[in-house]
Write a protein that holds these residues in place. Structure first.
Motif, PDB file in Angstrom:
ATOM      1  N   LYS A   1     -17.589  14.176  66.827  1.00 30.54           N
ATOM      2  CA  LYS A   1     -17.060  14.309  65.062  1.00 30.54           C
ATOM      3  C   LYS A   1     -18.729  14.528  64.340  1.00 30.54           C
ATOM      4  O   LYS A   1     -18.695  15.518  63.805  1.00 30.54           O
TER       5      LYS A   1
ATOM      6  N   THR B   1     -21.186   7.238  59.986  1.00 26.46           N
ATOM      7  CA  THR B   1     -20.130   5.687  59.328  1.00 26.46           C
ATOM      8  C   THR B   1     -20.296   4.993  60.280  1.00 26.46           C
ATOM      9  O   THR B   1     -20.890   3.988  60.049  1.00 26.46           O
ATOM     10  N   GLY B   2     -19.915   6.186  61.749  1.00 30.61           N
ATOM     11  CA  GLY B   2     -20.315   4.931  63.186  1.00 30.61           C
ATOM     12  C   GLY B   2     -21.505   4.699  63.297  1.00 30.61           C
ATOM     13  O   GLY B   2     -21.627   3.151  63.633  1.00 30.61           O
ATOM     14  N   ALA B   3     -22.519   5.273  62.809  1.00 35.81           N
ATOM     15  CA  ALA B   3     -23.930   4.649  62.593  1.00 35.81           C
ATOM     16  C   ALA B   3     -24.036   3.554  61.986  1.00 35.81           C
ATOM     17  O   ALA B   3     -24.972   2.711  62.389  1.00 35.81           O
TER      18      ALA B   3
ATOM     19  N   TYR C   1     -21.883   1.004  61.364  1.00 33.58           N
ATOM     20  CA  TYR C   1     -21.533  -0.404  61.551  1.00 33.58           C
ATOM     21  C   TYR C   1     -22.136   0.040  63.277  1.00 33.58           C
ATOM     22  O   TYR C   1     -22.625  -1.764  63.731  1.00 33.58           O
TER      23      TYR C   1
ATOM     24  N   ILE D   1     -11.644   7.686  57.289  1.00 32.46           N
ATOM     25  CA  ILE D   1     -12.358   8.169  56.948  1.00 32.46           C
ATOM     26  C   ILE D   1     -10.971   9.090  56.267  1.00 32.46           C
ATOM     27  O   ILE D   1     -11.472   8.256  54.337  1.00 32.46           O
TER      28      ILE D   1
ATOM     29  N   ARG E   1     -12.799   1.420  73.956  1.00 30.32           N
ATOM     30  CA  ARG E   1     -13.094   1.766  72.318  1.00 30.32           C
ATOM     31  C   ARG E   1     -12.126   1.498  72.115  1.00 30.32           C
ATOM     32  O   ARG E   1     -11.744   1.576  70.876  1.00 30.32           O
TER      33      ARG E   1
ATOM     34  N   ARG F   1      -6.420  -2.468  65.899  1.00 30.98           N
ATOM     35  CA  ARG F   1      -7.092  -3.292  65.195  1.00 30.98           C
ATOM     36  C   ARG F   1      -5.804  -3.635  64.145  1.00 30.98           C
ATOM     37  O   ARG F   1      -5.698  -2.890  63.418  1.00 30.98           O
TER      38      ARG F   1
HETATM   39  O1  CDP Z   1     -20.231   8.341  68.523  1.00 29.32           O
HETATM   40  P1  CDP Z   1     -19.066   6.699  68.986  1.00 29.32           P
HETATM   41  O2  CDP Z   1     -17.842   8.309  69.107  1.00 29.32           O
HETATM   42  O3  CDP Z   1     -19.872   6.714  69.946  1.00 29.32           O
HETATM   43  O4  CDP Z   1     -18.662   5.787  68.353  1.00 29.32           O
HETATM   44  P2  CDP Z   1     -19.415   6.066  66.088  1.00 29.32           P
HETATM   45  O5  CDP Z   1     -18.879   6.963  65.507  1.00 29.32           O
HETATM   46  O6  CDP Z   1     -20.986   5.749  66.338  1.00 29.32           O
HETATM   47  O7  CDP Z   1     -18.750   4.772  66.028  1.00 29.32           O
HETATM   48  C1  CDP Z   1     -18.984   3.874  66.793  1.00 29.32           C
HETATM   49  C2  CDP Z   1     -18.210   2.682  66.208  1.00 29.32           C
HETATM   50  O8  CDP Z   1     -18.525   2.136  64.809  1.00 29.32           O
HETATM   51  C3  CDP Z   1     -16.568   2.712  66.796  1.00 29.32           C
HETATM   52  O9  CDP Z   1     -15.550   2.965  68.636  1.00 29.32           O
HETATM   53  C4  CDP Z   1     -15.575   2.025  65.926  1.00 29.32           C
HETATM   54  O10 CDP Z   1     -15.420   0.884  66.278  1.00 29.32           O
HETATM   55  C5  CDP Z   1     -16.508   2.210  64.702  1.00 29.32           C
HETATM   56  N1  CDP Z   1     -16.378   2.428  63.620  1.00 29.32           N
HETATM   57  C6  CDP Z   1     -14.954   2.025  62.529  1.00 29.32           C
HETATM   58  O11 CDP Z   1     -14.158   1.465  63.028  1.00 29.32           O
HETATM   59  N2  CDP Z   1     -14.958   3.105  61.089  1.00 29.32           N
HETATM   60  C7  CDP Z   1     -15.432   3.876  61.201  1.00 29.32           C
HETATM   61  N3  CDP Z   1     -15.498   4.670  60.057  1.00 29.32           N
HETATM   62  C8  CDP Z   1     -16.911   4.487  62.385  1.00 29.32           C
HETATM   63  C9  CDP Z   1     -17.114   4.044  62.780  1.00 29.32           C
END
Ligand code: CDP
Ligand code: CDP
Length: 224
Positions: free
Chosen positions: A17, A35-37, A39, A132, A180, A187
């Motif tokens: 992504k 947005t993950g950044a 969280y 999103i 994860r 959830r």
């Molecule tokens: O890059 P990676 O796939 O490791 O994960 P990330 O996009 O950095 O997101 C980390 C975590 O944040 C995800 O596993 C979700 O638990 C949470 N997240 C979320 O709940 N909602 C979002 N819009 C983005 C991330």
């Protein structure tokens, strides 16, 4: 004239992504928001401040005290927690291990969604995450749900870690990705699901360029 649009990219961990979202945003001269950044930055702050990942009130109070901002760079973006550059720190294993617990809380998500909608309110945006297309930008003109087999996703992360010199066990990495994904999809508060109007894009066996080209094609149509 072409329309300015919102592009939502959702999907499970390591589907590619952020890599493709960044390139698409660059090509279109749009803002990119990971947005993950956000969280992850909250999770880092919680670990540092001793707020437990299951303490919803504590996390919300912490979130209301901190700023999470991005600085666009030609080759990506920097993430700041208050004034501190945490771009690398938010990728550490401890943060990855706890981020799904932190992001499962309804009140935390409501505040994050508000901030994300604010970032998107200024025009062309490519935003990637889990909710999103369903929650943050439900009216986005283009929604992509990016997937790939778990083996390929784990192998991509494994190679990335090897390139960075981070010692990694492939099986452990794969198990953590599966866990994860399971937590994020099951959830109660805005789980990871494909929006009804999202395009499913399976990137198994596709190069980054192939994925980017497909998304740019969809964007071209959506902008007309
Ligand atoms: O890059 P990676 O796939 O490791 O994960 P990330 O996009 O950095 O997101 C980390 C975590 O944040 C995800 O596993 C979700 O638990 C949470 N997240 C979320 O709940 N909602 C979002 N819009 C983005 C991330
Ligand atoms: O943001 P997300 O967690 O979905 O994934 P990412 O961090 O963008 O991508 C994970 C890894 O897969 C990165 O090292 C990318 O370079 C790689 N990747 C790939 O090899 N082929 C693709 N089609 C997409 C990403």
């Amino acid at each position: 004239m072409k329309k300015t649009i919102q592009i939502a990219i959702d999907g499970p961990a390591s589907a590619g992504k952020s890599t493709v979202a960044k390139i698409v945003a660059n090509q279109l001269h749009y803002i990119y928001c990971d947005t993950g950044a956000m969280y992850r930055a909250l999770t880092l702050a919680a670990l540092e401040e001793g707020v437990a990942p299951d303490d919803e009130e504590g996390l919300l109070a912490l979130l209301n005290k901190i700023s999470i901002t991005f600085q666009q760079q030609p080759d990506g973006q920097l993430v700041f927690l208050n004034e501190r550059d945490v771009t690398s720190a938010i990728r550490q294993h401890d943060v990855t291990r706890h981020v799904s617990d932190v992001s499962a809380h309804k009140q935390v998500r409501e505040e994050m969604v508000k901030r994300q909608q604010q970032i998107a309110s200024d025009g062309g945006i490519v935003m990637d995450g889990r909710d999103i297309g369903t929650m943050v930008l439900p009216n986005a003109e283009l929604k992509i749900f990016l997937v790939a087999s778990v083996e390929e996703r784990a192998m991509r992360r494994y190679k990335e870690n090897q390139e960075k010199g981070i010692p990694t066990d492939y099986d452990r990495l794969k198990n953590e990705i599966e866990l994860r994904d399971f937590q994020d999809s099951t959830r109660q508060a805005s789980p990871l699901v494909q929006a009804d109007d999202a395009i499913l894009l399976d990137t198994t066996g596709l190069s980054i360029k192939e994925v980017v080209d497909r998304i740019l094609n969809y964007a071209e149509n959506a902008r007309n």
